[in-house]
Design a protein around this motif. Structure first.
Motif, PDB file in Angstrom:
ATOM      1  N   ILE A 129       0.856  -1.184   0.000  1.00  0.00           N
ATOM      2  CA  ILE A 129       0.000   0.000   0.000  1.00  0.00           C
ATOM      3  C   ILE A 129       0.892   1.233   0.000  1.00  0.00           C
ATOM      4  O   ILE A 129       1.734   1.402   0.885  1.00  0.00           O
ATOM      5  CB  ILE A 129      -0.939   0.022   1.223  1.00  0.00           C
ATOM      6  CG1 ILE A 129      -1.840  -1.219   1.238  1.00  0.00           C
ATOM      7  CG2 ILE A 129      -1.782   1.287   1.222  1.00  0.00           C
ATOM      8  CD1 ILE A 129      -2.748  -1.299   2.459  1.00  0.00           C
ATOM      9  N   THR A 130       0.690   2.095  -0.998  1.00  0.00           N
ATOM     10  CA  THR A 130       1.449   3.337  -1.098  1.00  0.00           C
ATOM     11  C   THR A 130       0.483   4.499  -1.331  1.00  0.00           C
ATOM     12  O   THR A 130      -0.696   4.297  -1.625  1.00  0.00           O
ATOM     13  CB  THR A 130       2.465   3.278  -2.263  1.00  0.00           C
ATOM     14  OG1 THR A 130       1.765   3.002  -3.487  1.00  0.00           O
ATOM     15  CG2 THR A 130       3.506   2.194  -2.023  1.00  0.00           C
ATOM     16  N   THR A 131       0.986   5.726  -1.216  1.00  0.00           N
ATOM     17  CA  THR A 131       0.171   6.908  -1.457  1.00  0.00           C
ATOM     18  C   THR A 131       0.514   7.515  -2.815  1.00  0.00           C
ATOM     19  O   THR A 131       1.575   7.262  -3.385  1.00  0.00           O
ATOM     20  CB  THR A 131       0.400   7.964  -0.359  1.00  0.00           C
ATOM     21  OG1 THR A 131       1.770   8.360  -0.359  1.00  0.00           O
ATOM     22  CG2 THR A 131       0.029   7.409   1.000  1.00  0.00           C
ATOM     23  N   HIS A 132      -0.422   8.330  -3.331  1.00  0.00           N
ATOM     24  CA  HIS A 132      -0.173   9.051  -4.582  1.00  0.00           C
ATOM     25  C   HIS A 132      -0.895  10.384  -4.529  1.00  0.00           C
ATOM     26  O   HIS A 132      -1.670  10.658  -3.611  1.00  0.00           O
ATOM     27  CB  HIS A 132      -0.596   8.202  -5.789  1.00  0.00           C
ATOM     28  CG  HIS A 132      -2.081   8.041  -5.938  1.00  0.00           C
ATOM     29  ND1 HIS A 132      -2.729   8.139  -7.138  1.00  0.00           N
ATOM     30  CD2 HIS A 132      -3.056   7.795  -5.024  1.00  0.00           C
ATOM     31  CE1 HIS A 132      -4.028   7.932  -6.968  1.00  0.00           C
ATOM     32  NE2 HIS A 132      -4.246   7.722  -5.704  1.00  0.00           N
ATOM     33  N   THR A 133      -0.656  11.229  -5.517  1.00  0.00           N
ATOM     34  CA  THR A 133      -1.201  12.589  -5.508  1.00  0.00           C
ATOM     35  C   THR A 133      -2.591  12.678  -6.140  1.00  0.00           C
ATOM     36  O   THR A 133      -3.170  13.764  -6.187  1.00  0.00           O
ATOM     37  CB  THR A 133      -0.249  13.546  -6.246  1.00  0.00           C
ATOM     38  OG1 THR A 133      -0.026  13.061  -7.582  1.00  0.00           O
ATOM     39  CG2 THR A 133       1.088  13.641  -5.517  1.00  0.00           C
ATOM     40  N   GLY A 134      -3.114  11.542  -6.627  1.00  0.00           N
ATOM     41  CA  GLY A 134      -4.432  11.552  -7.239  1.00  0.00           C
ATOM     42  C   GLY A 134      -5.550  11.626  -6.221  1.00  0.00           C
ATOM     43  O   GLY A 134      -5.333  11.620  -5.008  1.00  0.00           O
ATOM     44  N   LYS A 135      -6.801  11.672  -6.710  1.00  0.00           N
ATOM     45  CA  LYS A 135      -7.967  11.796  -5.838  1.00  0.00           C
ATOM     46  C   LYS A 135      -8.664  10.469  -5.573  1.00  0.00           C
ATOM     47  O   LYS A 135      -9.425  10.353  -4.609  1.00  0.00           O
ATOM     48  CB  LYS A 135      -8.973  12.777  -6.458  1.00  0.00           C
ATOM     49  CG  LYS A 135      -8.457  14.206  -6.585  1.00  0.00           C
ATOM     50  CD  LYS A 135      -9.522  15.118  -7.167  1.00  0.00           C
ATOM     51  CE  LYS A 135      -9.024  16.556  -7.292  1.00  0.00           C
ATOM     52  NZ  LYS A 135     -10.069  17.455  -7.855  1.00  0.00           N
ATOM     53  N   ASP A 136      -8.438   9.474  -6.421  1.00  0.00           N
ATOM     54  CA  ASP A 136      -9.131   8.196  -6.297  1.00  0.00           C
ATOM     55  C   ASP A 136      -8.213   7.118  -5.732  1.00  0.00           C
ATOM     56  O   ASP A 136      -6.984   7.232  -5.758  1.00  0.00           O
ATOM     57  CB  ASP A 136      -9.650   7.735  -7.668  1.00  0.00           C
ATOM     58  CG  ASP A 136     -10.689   8.684  -8.240  1.00  0.00           C
ATOM     59  OD1 ASP A 136     -11.468   9.245  -7.444  1.00  0.00           O
ATOM     60  OD2 ASP A 136     -10.707   8.866  -9.476  1.00  0.00           O
ATOM     61  N   ILE A 137      -8.854   6.069  -5.241  1.00  0.00           N
ATOM     62  CA  ILE A 137      -8.124   4.887  -4.760  1.00  0.00           C
ATOM     63  C   ILE A 137      -8.014   3.905  -5.926  1.00  0.00           C
ATOM     64  O   ILE A 137      -8.998   3.644  -6.626  1.00  0.00           O
ATOM     65  CB  ILE A 137      -8.870   4.231  -3.582  1.00  0.00           C
ATOM     66  CG1 ILE A 137      -8.966   5.221  -2.416  1.00  0.00           C
ATOM     67  CG2 ILE A 137      -8.181   2.945  -3.145  1.00  0.00           C
ATOM     68  CD1 ILE A 137      -9.937   4.803  -1.348  1.00  0.00           C
ATOM     69  N   LYS A 138      -6.835   3.376  -6.119  1.00  0.00           N
ATOM     70  CA  LYS A 138      -6.611   2.437  -7.219  1.00  0.00           C
ATOM     71  C   LYS A 138      -6.081   1.117  -6.660  1.00  0.00           C
ATOM     72  O   LYS A 138      -5.138   1.104  -5.873  1.00  0.00           O
ATOM     73  CB  LYS A 138      -5.625   3.015  -8.235  1.00  0.00           C
ATOM     74  CG  LYS A 138      -6.126   4.280  -8.928  1.00  0.00           C
ATOM     75  CD  LYS A 138      -5.113   4.809  -9.929  1.00  0.00           C
ATOM     76  CE  LYS A 138      -5.623   6.057 -10.645  1.00  0.00           C
ATOM     77  NZ  LYS A 138      -6.769   5.762 -11.536  1.00  0.00           N
ATOM     78  N   VAL A 139      -6.728   0.013  -7.088  1.00  0.00           N
ATOM     79  CA  VAL A 139      -6.329  -1.325  -6.660  1.00  0.00           C
ATOM     80  C   VAL A 139      -5.864  -2.102  -7.882  1.00  0.00           C
ATOM     81  O   VAL A 139      -6.603  -2.225  -8.864  1.00  0.00           O
ATOM     82  CB  VAL A 139      -7.494  -2.071  -5.972  1.00  0.00           C
ATOM     83  CG1 VAL A 139      -7.024  -3.441  -5.484  1.00  0.00           C
ATOM     84  CG2 VAL A 139      -8.042  -1.251  -4.807  1.00  0.00           C
ATOM     85  N   TYR A 140      -4.645  -2.617  -7.815  1.00  0.00           N
ATOM     86  CA  TYR A 140      -4.069  -3.347  -8.940  1.00  0.00           C
ATOM     87  C   TYR A 140      -3.846  -4.804  -8.560  1.00  0.00           C
ATOM     88  O   TYR A 140      -3.316  -5.102  -7.482  1.00  0.00           O
ATOM     89  CB  TYR A 140      -2.715  -2.738  -9.339  1.00  0.00           C
ATOM     90  CG  TYR A 140      -2.790  -1.325  -9.851  1.00  0.00           C
ATOM     91  CD1 TYR A 140      -2.866  -1.056 -11.218  1.00  0.00           C
ATOM     92  CD2 TYR A 140      -2.759  -0.239  -8.970  1.00  0.00           C
ATOM     93  CE1 TYR A 140      -2.927   0.253 -11.690  1.00  0.00           C
ATOM     94  CE2 TYR A 140      -2.817   1.062  -9.438  1.00  0.00           C
ATOM     95  CZ  TYR A 140      -2.899   1.295 -10.794  1.00  0.00           C
ATOM     96  OH  TYR A 140      -2.957   2.587 -11.260  1.00  0.00           O
ATOM     97  N   VAL A 141      -4.261  -5.713  -9.458  1.00  0.00           N
ATOM     98  CA  VAL A 141      -3.963  -7.138  -9.321  1.00  0.00           C
ATOM     99  C   VAL A 141      -3.434  -7.624 -10.664  1.00  0.00           C
ATOM    100  O   VAL A 141      -3.656  -7.002 -11.708  1.00  0.00           O
ATOM    101  CB  VAL A 141      -5.202  -7.957  -8.895  1.00  0.00           C
ATOM    102  CG1 VAL A 141      -5.728  -7.480  -7.547  1.00  0.00           C
ATOM    103  CG2 VAL A 141      -6.305  -7.862  -9.948  1.00  0.00           C
ATOM    104  N   ASP A 142      -2.757  -8.752 -10.642  1.00  0.00           N
ATOM    105  CA  ASP A 142      -2.185  -9.305 -11.857  1.00  0.00           C
ATOM    106  C   ASP A 142      -3.274  -9.639 -12.870  1.00  0.00           C
ATOM    107  O   ASP A 142      -4.357 -10.111 -12.514  1.00  0.00           O
ATOM    108  CB  ASP A 142      -1.372 -10.561 -11.517  1.00  0.00           C
ATOM    109  CG  ASP A 142      -0.536 -11.042 -12.683  1.00  0.00           C
ATOM    110  OD1 ASP A 142      -1.089 -11.767 -13.531  1.00  0.00           O
ATOM    111  OD2 ASP A 142       0.653 -10.692 -12.742  1.00  0.00           O
ATOM    112  N   GLN A 143      -3.004  -9.401 -14.151  1.00  0.00           N
ATOM    113  CA  GLN A 143      -3.984  -9.639 -15.210  1.00  0.00           C
ATOM    114  C   GLN A 143      -4.486 -11.083 -15.214  1.00  0.00           C
ATOM    115  O   GLN A 143      -5.648 -11.351 -15.528  1.00  0.00           O
ATOM    116  CB  GLN A 143      -3.366  -9.313 -16.574  1.00  0.00           C
ATOM    117  CG  GLN A 143      -3.328  -7.830 -16.902  1.00  0.00           C
ATOM    118  CD  GLN A 143      -4.699  -7.291 -17.311  1.00  0.00           C
ATOM    119  OE1 GLN A 143      -5.709  -7.983 -17.252  1.00  0.00           O
ATOM    120  NE2 GLN A 143      -4.729  -6.033 -17.729  1.00  0.00           N
ATOM    121  N   SER A 144      -3.624 -12.027 -14.868  1.00  0.00           N
ATOM    122  CA  SER A 144      -4.001 -13.439 -14.922  1.00  0.00           C
ATOM    123  C   SER A 144      -4.615 -13.953 -13.629  1.00  0.00           C
ATOM    124  O   SER A 144      -4.960 -15.131 -13.538  1.00  0.00           O
ATOM    125  CB  SER A 144      -2.768 -14.288 -15.266  1.00  0.00           C
ATOM    126  OG  SER A 144      -1.769 -14.150 -14.264  1.00  0.00           O
TER     127      SER A 144
END
Length: 297
Positions: free
Chosen positions: A96-111
């Protein structure tokens, strides 16, 4: 007679090992109804694969340098308008990291078809499960806006390792079954609960009024701001060790009450057969300065 004693000693060792296995399994699976899919997802292969460490022989986790948001290797779920975060991971690797955007983004592997990311009203739910016969890394990468404040965060890592940059919530609950969790930045919560089965929890900077920590077999390290007199410690040591600032208690069956009961911050600590270390961050900084570490003007 000597032969009999050797047999009894060997039997005792076997039963102790079996007992530890059941202790860890019970801790991992406690706290609700049993999900048999999760039961079979946690096995010896997973414990070795995800580098579970008991005791002091542990290495610092590293950030995923291969993570590129727009590389096409990741599925992204964009979420907004949530106040609560509920993560349950049977196995895998969470960052879990922070960013300068306004939304929360969740990433998982494509497969990855076994990781579920859902928004239920104002709650973000993430579930990572694994079948015992599967041999696949489950990686979850979460990007949270800077200074984002959650109402409730529930983080349940069974045999999944976690690395968190920073976090701010009104209520924070963290459970680590048999894994390693490291929080490298500032963690703020009015109330925070920390529960460790077997493995390690390492929080560099915790700001919390009401702290509850339980350790069965492993090591919990909490770095706190302020002075010792700002906290009241109510602890219990069964067969492990508990340290707070410059004070320590170890052995069998100790009840600990230390500090001013009217202090602003309260710590409830229970240590079964592991180690709880509560560090005052200014003491750590002074130690680094004396040994040629980081110097502040």
């Amino acid at each position: 007679m000597k032969k009999c004693m050797k047999i009894l000693a060997a039997a005792g060792g076997v039963f102790a090992g079996v007992g530890l296995i059941f202790l860890i399994a019970g801790l991992i699976l406690s706290g609700g109804s049993i999900d048999w899919e999760d039961v079979f997802s946690i096995n010896g292969k997973d414990l070795l694969k995800y580098n579970i460490r008991l005791g002091d022989d542990k290495e610092a986790q590293e950030w995923d340098e291969d993570f590129v948001e727009d590389s096409g290797d990741w599925k992204c779920t964009t979420v907004s308008g949530v106040r609560n975060l509920d993560i349950e991971m049977a196995v895998g690797d969470l960052q879990i990291t922070t960013h300068t955007g306004k939304d929360i983004k969740v990433y998982v592997d494509q497969s990855d078809s076994r990781t579920e990311v859902n928004q239920d009203g104002d709650e973000l739910e993430i579930r990572v499960k694994n079948r015992w016969w599967e041999d696949k890394d489950r990686k979850v990468r979460i990007r949270i806006p800077e200074d984002y404040v959650w109402k409730e965060v529930d983080l349940d890592l069974k045999a999944a390792n976690g690395l968190v940059e920073s976090l701010k919530a009104k209520e924070l609950s963290v459970t680590v079954g048999a894994a390693s969790l490291e929080m490298t930045g500032k963690v703020e919560a009015e109330t925070s609960e920390w529960s460790l089965g077997a493995g390690s929890i390492d929080v560099k900077q915790l700001v919390s009024d009401d702290i509850s920590v339980q350790c069965a077999a492993g090591e919990v390290v909490l770095g706190l701001d302020g002075e010792e007199e700002d906290y009241f410690l109510d602890g219990e040591v069964s067969a492990g060790s508990l340290s707070f600032g410059n004070n320590s208690w170890d052995g069998v069956g100790q009840d600990v009450q230390y500090g001013n009961k009217n202090a602003k911050h309260r710590i409830d600590a229970e240590c079964a057969a592991g180690n709880i270390e509560i560090i005052m961050n200014h003491d750590t900084m002074n130690h680094e300065n004396k040994n040629g570490g980081i110097h502040h003007e």
